[in-house]
Write a protein that holds these residues in place. Structure first.
Motif, PDB file in Angstrom:
ATOM      1  N   GLU A   1     -28.575 -11.966   7.299  1.00 51.17           N
ATOM      2  CA  GLU A   1     -27.503 -11.337   8.071  1.00 51.17           C
ATOM      3  C   GLU A   1     -26.452 -10.770   7.108  1.00 51.17           C
ATOM      4  OE1 GLU A   1     -24.732 -12.550  11.865  1.00 51.17           O
ATOM      5  OE2 GLU A   1     -24.791 -13.938  10.166  1.00 51.17           O
ATOM      6  N   TYR A   2     -26.149  -9.496   7.266  1.00 50.12           N
ATOM      7  CA  TYR A   2     -25.086  -8.900   6.470  1.00 50.12           C
ATOM      8  C   TYR A   2     -24.099  -8.124   7.330  1.00 50.12           C
ATOM      9  CZ  TYR A   2     -27.905  -4.578   6.677  1.00 50.12           C
ATOM     10  OH  TYR A   2     -28.628  -3.488   7.095  1.00 50.12           O
ATOM     11  N   LYS A   3     -24.439  -7.933   8.598  1.00 55.21           N
ATOM     12  CA  LYS A   3     -23.496  -7.356   9.552  1.00 55.21           C
ATOM     13  C   LYS A   3     -23.042  -8.462  10.489  1.00 55.21           C
ATOM     14  CE  LYS A   3     -25.247  -2.595   9.859  1.00 55.21           C
ATOM     15  NZ  LYS A   3     -25.904  -1.606  10.755  1.00 55.21           N
TER      16      LYS A   3
ATOM     17  N   ALA B   1     -22.147   0.565   0.953  1.00 55.29           N
ATOM     18  CA  ALA B   1     -22.782  -0.681   1.387  1.00 55.29           C
ATOM     19  C   ALA B   1     -21.739  -1.780   1.569  1.00 55.29           C
ATOM     20  CB  ALA B   1     -23.845  -1.108   0.378  1.00 55.29           C
ATOM     21  N   VAL B   2     -20.798  -1.852   0.629  1.00 53.45           N
ATOM     22  CA  VAL B   2     -19.700  -2.825   0.752  1.00 53.45           C
ATOM     23  C   VAL B   2     -18.933  -2.577   2.044  1.00 53.45           C
ATOM     24  CG1 VAL B   2     -17.479  -3.537  -0.226  1.00 53.45           C
ATOM     25  CG2 VAL B   2     -19.455  -3.248  -1.722  1.00 53.45           C
ATOM     26  N   SER B   3     -18.659  -1.307   2.343  1.00 60.35           N
ATOM     27  CA  SER B   3     -17.924  -0.975   3.567  1.00 60.35           C
ATOM     28  C   SER B   3     -18.688  -1.399   4.811  1.00 60.35           C
ATOM     29  CB  SER B   3     -17.642   0.532   3.621  1.00 60.35           C
ATOM     30  OG  SER B   3     -16.775   0.920   2.581  1.00 60.35           O
ATOM     31  N   VAL B   4     -20.016  -1.236   4.799  1.00 63.99           N
ATOM     32  CA  VAL B   4     -20.833  -1.657   5.941  1.00 63.99           C
ATOM     33  C   VAL B   4     -20.645  -3.151   6.200  1.00 63.99           C
ATOM     34  CG1 VAL B   4     -23.209  -2.043   6.720  1.00 63.99           C
ATOM     35  CG2 VAL B   4     -22.571   0.163   5.742  1.00 63.99           C
TER      36      VAL B   4
ATOM     37  N   GLU C   1     -13.082  -8.973   1.739  1.00 67.91           N
ATOM     38  CA  GLU C   1     -14.210  -8.280   1.114  1.00 67.91           C
ATOM     39  C   GLU C   1     -15.042  -9.249   0.277  1.00 67.91           C
ATOM     40  OE1 GLU C   1     -14.465  -5.156  -2.489  1.00 67.91           O
ATOM     41  OE2 GLU C   1     -13.686  -4.285  -0.631  1.00 67.91           O
ATOM     42  N   ASN C   2     -14.377 -10.055  -0.549  1.00 74.97           N
ATOM     43  CA  ASN C   2     -15.103 -11.015  -1.388  1.00 74.97           C
ATOM     44  C   ASN C   2     -15.866 -12.030  -0.542  1.00 74.97           C
ATOM     45  OD1 ASN C   2     -14.177  -9.847  -3.777  1.00 74.97           O
ATOM     46  ND2 ASN C   2     -12.389 -11.153  -3.896  1.00 74.97           N
TER      47      ASN C   2
ATOM     48  N   ILE D   1     -29.070  -3.230   0.669  1.00 77.51           N
ATOM     49  CA  ILE D   1     -28.362  -2.776   1.873  1.00 77.51           C
ATOM     50  C   ILE D   1     -28.298  -1.249   1.900  1.00 77.51           C
ATOM     51  CG2 ILE D   1     -26.119  -2.768   3.054  1.00 77.51           C
ATOM     52  CD1 ILE D   1     -25.741  -5.651   2.065  1.00 77.51           C
ATOM     53  N   VAL D   2     -28.105  -0.639   0.722  1.00 73.31           N
ATOM     54  CA  VAL D   2     -28.121   0.832   0.638  1.00 73.31           C
ATOM     55  C   VAL D   2     -29.435   1.365   1.206  1.00 73.31           C
ATOM     56  CG1 VAL D   2     -28.197   2.804  -0.943  1.00 73.31           C
ATOM     57  CG2 VAL D   2     -26.532   0.985  -1.315  1.00 73.31           C
ATOM     58  N   LYS D   3     -30.555   0.744   0.827  1.00 73.82           N
ATOM     59  CA  LYS D   3     -31.864   1.189   1.326  1.00 73.82           C
ATOM     60  C   LYS D   3     -32.009   0.897   2.819  1.00 73.82           C
ATOM     61  CE  LYS D   3     -34.297   0.599  -3.088  1.00 73.82           C
ATOM     62  NZ  LYS D   3     -35.382  -0.136  -3.813  1.00 73.82           N
ATOM     63  N   ALA D   4     -31.599  -0.308   3.217  1.00 74.79           N
ATOM     64  CA  ALA D   4     -31.754  -0.685   4.625  1.00 74.79           C
ATOM     65  C   ALA D   4     -30.942   0.217   5.543  1.00 74.79           C
ATOM     66  CB  ALA D   4     -31.343  -2.150   4.820  1.00 74.79           C
ATOM     67  N   GLU D   5     -29.780   0.626   5.087  1.00 76.63           N
ATOM     68  CA  GLU D   5     -28.897   1.475   5.896  1.00 76.63           C
ATOM     69  C   GLU D   5     -29.172   2.965   5.689  1.00 76.63           C
ATOM     70  OE1 GLU D   5     -26.465   0.550   8.166  1.00 76.63           O
ATOM     71  OE2 GLU D   5     -27.344  -1.462   7.947  1.00 76.63           O
ATOM     72  N   LYS D   6     -30.171   3.255   4.832  1.00 76.97           N
ATOM     73  CA  LYS D   6     -30.524   4.656   4.521  1.00 76.97           C
ATOM     74  C   LYS D   6     -29.294   5.466   4.087  1.00 76.97           C
ATOM     75  CE  LYS D   6     -34.562   4.884   7.573  1.00 76.97           C
ATOM     76  NZ  LYS D   6     -34.609   3.434   7.880  1.00 76.97           N
TER      77      LYS D   6
END
Length: 435
Positions: A119-121, A414-417, A287-288, A365-370
């Protein structure tokens, strides 16, 4: 043709060939590179023909140079064809370089580990309090008062908070040491700027007194020859000064801030500034915490040692570069701090695993979120970097490739997501969830 054979979890062997057309191209470039230095009787230096060279030395004499010229390109093509993501430098060996046949090479390669995202969202993070309290404003006002205080001579024994003007001369076992002597030194009692116990022994003494101050250097004192040893400081007090604070009123407010006319206006300005500071600190903490949660929820197995080593070297280089920008060479820094390069390395080794895992998770996450940064994103990033470092945009583009810029922008997105979708919960609720 490239063939990838996995030998361990994140290590394997890449076998690839160089076809005859590519070999011919490499040999031509190798010959052009070397012919200016070739001496052959009957020919001017650098004018020998390829046919004569091959007759005299053999085409094989060009093989190594040709391979060195071709290798970066053919290796990159093999990596792309195999669909792997290498890290560190490969260990490349030649399997065959037979004349008239494709060359065959093998590379022992470490690759980035697979990342299984959790889980990242919607990760939960402790809610941050950004409220500004009266005590916060009072503390800031007190700090401003202290900075405007005047030191006034007093005829009484010194107490904590006073400033004394002293001469001192230190010795260990009767031997005076470098840096242990000073005249007319200004010391605020209670500041903790001297060896523990030194300042306390001056309290209760007045101007004109001679004081024998006996202290023990801390065991971790940077100057190794003094660490843990007892010392005697013969001290002369010349003056005792008391700190007198200005009156907290409208005049004080105008003195410390030309943009305000009253004390109340100063308090409001302080409140606004403290609010901004707390909100910025809260954002950083959220954020951290959110990124830590996303990383903890992910699975990354067996990070290659080369990735950890590269991270540590990068951290050390950045740290020492920052020190040097302050005008302190690395060797001077180590001498001043009583540390070594190995000591600094140990500091960064401790967090390498977490830093590398974090980078890998964010890339996943960059890849997962395209996430695919646009040209406009790149242009905006270049403009921001140029402004931040006082550089021309052309210089930024010269130092950073589009791929590097897009990678960094992708990580930021990705961090922002993760952060934008994080859920702030009360700390009590967060603790109960952890249980």
């Amino acid at each position: 043709m490239a063939d990838w054979s996995k030998k361990e979890l994140n290590k394997g062997e890449l076998t690839f060939k160089i076809d005859l057309d590519k070999i011919k191209e490499g040999l031509d470039k190798a010959f052009d590179k070397n012919k200016k230095n070739i001496k052959v009787p009957g020919f001017r230096k650098g004018k020998v023909s390829r046919q004569v060279f091959n007759q005299m030395y053999g085409e094989e004499a060009l093989y190594q140079d040709a391979l060195n010229i071709m290798l970066p390109e053919v290796y990159a093509e093999a990596v792309a064809e195999a669909g792997i993501d290498p890290v560190g430098q490969p260990n490349i060996s030649v399997e065959s370089m037979e004349k008239g046949k494709p060359w065959v090479l093998k590379a022992d390669v470490s690759v980035k580990p697979d990342v299984k995202l959790g889980e990242y969202k919607g990760v939960e993070v402790p809610k941050q309090n950004t409220r500004v309290y009266k005590k916060d404003i009072d503390a800031k006002l007190d700090s401003m008062l202290q900075s405007q205080a005047e030191l006034v001579l007093v005829d009484r024994p010194a107490k904590d908070g006073d400033t004394v003007i002293i001469d001192f001369d230190g010795s260990v076992d009767g031997n005076h040491f470098e840096g242990g002597k000073a005249n007319n030194y200004s010391l605020e009692l209670g500041s903790g700027s001297f060896i523990p116990g030194f300042e306390d022994q001056l309290v209760g003494h007045k101007a004109g007194d001679d004081v024998e101050v006996k202290v023990t250097f801390p065991a971790d004192y940077p100057q190794k020859d003094l660490a843990g040893k007892e010392a005697l400081f013969e001290t002369k007090i010349h003056e005792v000064k008391e700190k007198q604070l200005p009156k907290l009123d409208d005049e004080f407010a105008k003195d410390v801030d030309e943009d305000v006319d009253t004390l109340e206006a100063l308090k409001e300005k302080i409140k606004t500034e403290l609010k901004e500071q707390k909100e910025a600190a809260a954002h950083d903490t959220i954020e951290n915490d959110a990124i830590d949660a996303a990383v903890n929820n992910a699975t990354v197995k067996d990070i290659p040692q080369v990735m950890l080593d590269e991270d540590v070297e990068r951290q050390m280089d950045q740290y020492l570069a920052g020190i040097q920008q302050q005008g302190i060479p690395a060797d001077m820094y180590f001498k001043m701090t009583g540390t070594s390069k190995d000591d600094l390395k140990k500091q960064f080794v401790a967090g390498a695993d977490k830093r590398v895992k974090t980078s890998l998770v964010l890339e996943a996450i960059v890849k997962a979120e395209k996430i695919n940064p646009s040209e406009d994103d790149v242009n905006a990033e270049v403009a921001d970097l140029a402004k931040q470092y006082g550089m021309k945009e052309e210089a930024v583009r010269g130092a950073l490739s589009d791929d590097m810029l897009k990678h960094d922008i992708g990580i930021q997105k990705a961090v922002s997501v993760v952060v934008d979708n994080a859920k702030q919960v009360s700390k009590n609720a967060s603790s109960s969830n952890e249980k």
